[in-house]
Design an enzyme around this catalytic site. Structure first.
Site, PDB file in Angstrom:
ATOM      1  N   ASN A  12       0.746  -1.136   0.081  1.00 56.54           N
ATOM      2  CA  ASN A  12       0.291  -0.253   0.281  1.00 56.54           C
ATOM      3  C   ASN A  12       0.647   1.173   0.330  1.00 56.54           C
ATOM      4  O   ASN A  12       1.626   1.360   1.167  1.00 56.54           O
ATOM      5  CB  ASN A  12      -0.970   0.011   1.518  1.00 56.54           C
ATOM      6  N   TRP A  13       1.347   2.438  -1.395  1.00 53.47           N
ATOM      7  CA  TRP A  13       2.211   3.108  -0.950  1.00 53.47           C
ATOM      8  C   TRP A  13       1.298   4.380  -0.910  1.00 53.47           C
ATOM      9  O   TRP A  13       2.173   5.181  -0.216  1.00 53.47           O
ATOM     10  CB  TRP A  13       2.204   3.309  -2.499  1.00 53.47           C
ATOM     11  N   LYS A  14       0.065   4.303  -0.145  1.00 45.73           N
ATOM     12  CA  LYS A  14      -1.039   5.322   0.123  1.00 45.73           C
ATOM     13  C   LYS A  14      -0.590   6.575  -0.570  1.00 45.73           C
ATOM     14  O   LYS A  14      -0.382   6.322  -1.307  1.00 45.73           O
ATOM     15  CB  LYS A  14       0.130   6.084   1.889  1.00 45.73           C
ATOM     16  N   HIS A 102      -9.617   1.039   5.450  1.00 46.79           N
ATOM     17  CA  HIS A 102      -8.174   1.528   5.909  1.00 46.79           C
ATOM     18  C   HIS A 102      -8.685   2.868   7.255  1.00 46.79           C
ATOM     19  O   HIS A 102      -8.892   3.871   7.088  1.00 46.79           O
ATOM     20  CB  HIS A 102      -7.439   1.726   4.462  1.00 46.79           C
ATOM     21  N   GLU A 104      -6.788   5.140   8.238  1.00 48.43           N
ATOM     22  CA  GLU A 104      -6.415   5.584   7.457  1.00 48.43           C
ATOM     23  C   GLU A 104      -7.918   6.419   7.097  1.00 48.43           C
ATOM     24  O   GLU A 104      -8.063   7.998   7.309  1.00 48.43           O
ATOM     25  CB  GLU A 104      -5.638   6.534   6.814  1.00 48.43           C
ATOM     26  N   GLU A 174      -4.890  -4.724  10.634  1.00 49.87           N
ATOM     27  CA  GLU A 174      -3.597  -3.632  11.015  1.00 49.87           C
ATOM     28  C   GLU A 174      -4.042  -2.890  12.043  1.00 49.87           C
ATOM     29  O   GLU A 174      -4.856  -1.997  12.292  1.00 49.87           O
ATOM     30  CB  GLU A 174      -4.071  -2.615   9.705  1.00 49.87           C
ATOM     31  N   GLY A 180       2.302   2.454  10.336  1.00 48.00           N
ATOM     32  CA  GLY A 180       3.664   3.366  10.598  1.00 48.00           C
ATOM     33  C   GLY A 180       4.690   3.516  12.200  1.00 48.00           C
ATOM     34  O   GLY A 180       5.415   5.012  11.996  1.00 48.00           O
ATOM     35  N   SER A 219       3.912  -2.137  10.385  1.00 48.79           N
ATOM     36  CA  SER A 219       5.457  -1.578   9.942  1.00 48.79           C
ATOM     37  C   SER A 219       5.580  -3.440   9.525  1.00 48.79           C
ATOM     38  O   SER A 219       7.574  -3.944  10.456  1.00 48.79           O
ATOM     39  CB  SER A 219       5.888  -1.715  11.831  1.00 48.79           C
ATOM     40  N   GLY A 240       2.887  -0.731   4.081  1.00 42.11           N
ATOM     41  CA  GLY A 240       2.723   0.883   4.277  1.00 42.11           C
ATOM     42  C   GLY A 240       4.293   1.104   4.086  1.00 42.11           C
ATOM     43  O   GLY A 240       4.903   1.363   2.593  1.00 42.11           O
ATOM     44  N   GLY A 241       5.024   1.378   5.100  1.00 46.37           N
ATOM     45  CA  GLY A 241       6.224   2.230   4.200  1.00 46.37           C
ATOM     46  C   GLY A 241       7.283   1.099   3.348  1.00 46.37           C
ATOM     47  O   GLY A 241       8.182   1.713   2.854  1.00 46.37           O
TER      48      GLY A 241
HETATM   49  P1  13P Z   1       3.110   0.694   8.010  1.00 45.44           P
HETATM   50  O1  13P Z   1       4.090  -1.107   7.069  1.00 45.44           O
HETATM   51  O2  13P Z   1       3.908   1.424   7.296  1.00 45.44           O
HETATM   52  O3  13P Z   1       2.564   0.620   8.994  1.00 45.44           O
HETATM   53  O4  13P Z   1       2.050   0.547   7.345  1.00 45.44           O
HETATM   54  C1  13P Z   1       0.746  -0.456   7.409  1.00 45.44           C
HETATM   55  C2  13P Z   1      -0.469  -0.179   6.595  1.00 45.44           C
HETATM   56  O5  13P Z   1      -1.625   0.623   6.865  1.00 45.44           O
HETATM   57  C3  13P Z   1      -0.323  -0.830   5.195  1.00 45.44           C
HETATM   58  O6  13P Z   1      -1.767  -1.065   5.576  1.00 45.44           O
END
Ligand code: 13P
Length: 264
Positions: A12-14, A102, A104, A174, A180, A219, A240-241
């Site tokens: 997930n590149w956000k 998600h 967020e 999640e 993050g 993470s 994510g990251g």
């Molecule tokens: P991180 O891997 O950056 O913690 O993000 C997780 C996430 O929200 C994937 O959708």
């Protein structure tokens, strides 16, 4: 005998990576991942909307075995909804997966369970696989209410979905406190909730319970993926990251090799 569940590693590149950078990132993944890697694991990228056409052109043109999808979907089919992106638009771009709910989106865009449920249905109306994201905030975990809370989110999103529709969902647990923050859930913590999600799905349909894929997200890194993937009810990760760094993401996709190296 039931088929073993295919692992799924989703990036997930956000709100990162423009469409030029997206081409470079997908190319790096495609060059590095071998046929063997892609036979063992489904690999999925979830770029921002503005990258999707470039990613589609690259993946289709060069026949890469990497799937792509979107980070969100409108609950509406079309019309006066400024800024929204419809399911038919995403399907036309060849998206095969869509995130729904998600944390967020829940937090910053007031996506309540009803909206998340509508997004799951919106994706399925257009033959895309929704990745239903659920997870508790830290205070709920501290009160030891995390399992009931997450199952409540799952129930609310599933509603009266048919067995067929239920089987066509991917779940992603999640925990909000792990996203993050660098604070990854322990494999046991992740398994507890993922196992409970599978239990809930199994109550509705035993075969769906056996076949649906449940991902962990929060993470995830190369250094933590093997322990998470060793859990019986975890079938992949939503990253994510670490998905923005091709070497890290490739390492995550190759978690099997990391697990073998640990045993030597
Ligand atoms: P991180 O891997 O950056 O913690 O993000 C997780 C996430 O929200 C994937 O959708």
């Amino acid at each position: 005998m039931t088929e073993p569940r295919r692992p799924l590693m989703a990036g997930n590149w956000k709100m990162n990576v423009n469409h030029f950078e997206a081409i470079a990132l997908v190319q790096k993944l495609a060059f590095a991942l071998s046929d063997k890697d892609l036979e063992a694991v489904d690999v999925l990228v979830l770029p921002p909307f503005t990258d999707l056409r470039s990613v589609q052109t690259l993946i289709d043109g060069d026949r890469y075995r990497i799937a792509y999808g979107a980070q969100d979907i409108s609950v509406h089919e079309s019309g006066a909804y400024t800024g929204e992106i419809s399911g038919s638009m995403l399907a036309k771009l060849g998206c095969s997966y869509v995130l729904a709910g998600h944390s967020e989106r829940r937090e910053h865009h007031a996506e309540v369970d009803e909206i998340v449920a509508a997004k799951v249905r919106s994706a399925q109306r257009h033959s895309m696989i929704p990745i239903l994201c659920v997870g508790e905030r830290l205070e709920i975990r501290r009160e030891a209410r995390h399992v009931e809370y997450v199952l409540g989110q799952v129930e609310a999103a599933l509603g009266d979905l048919s067995t067929e529709a239920l089987s066509a969902i991917v779940f992603a647990y999640e925990p909000v406190w792990a996203i993050g923050t660098g604070e990854v859930a322990t494999p046991e913590d992740a398994q507890e909730v993922c196992g409970a999600i599978r239990g809930l799905v199994s109550q509705r349909s035993e075969s769906a319970g056996e076949s649906v894929r449940i991902l962990y997200g929060g993470s995830v890194k190369m250094s933590s993926v093997a322990g998470i993937m060793a859990q019986p009810d975890i079938d992949g990760c939503l990253v994510g990251g670490a998905s923005l760094d091709p070497d890290e993401f490739i390492g995550i996709v190759r978690y099997r090799l990391l697990a073998q190296a640990d045993q030597v």
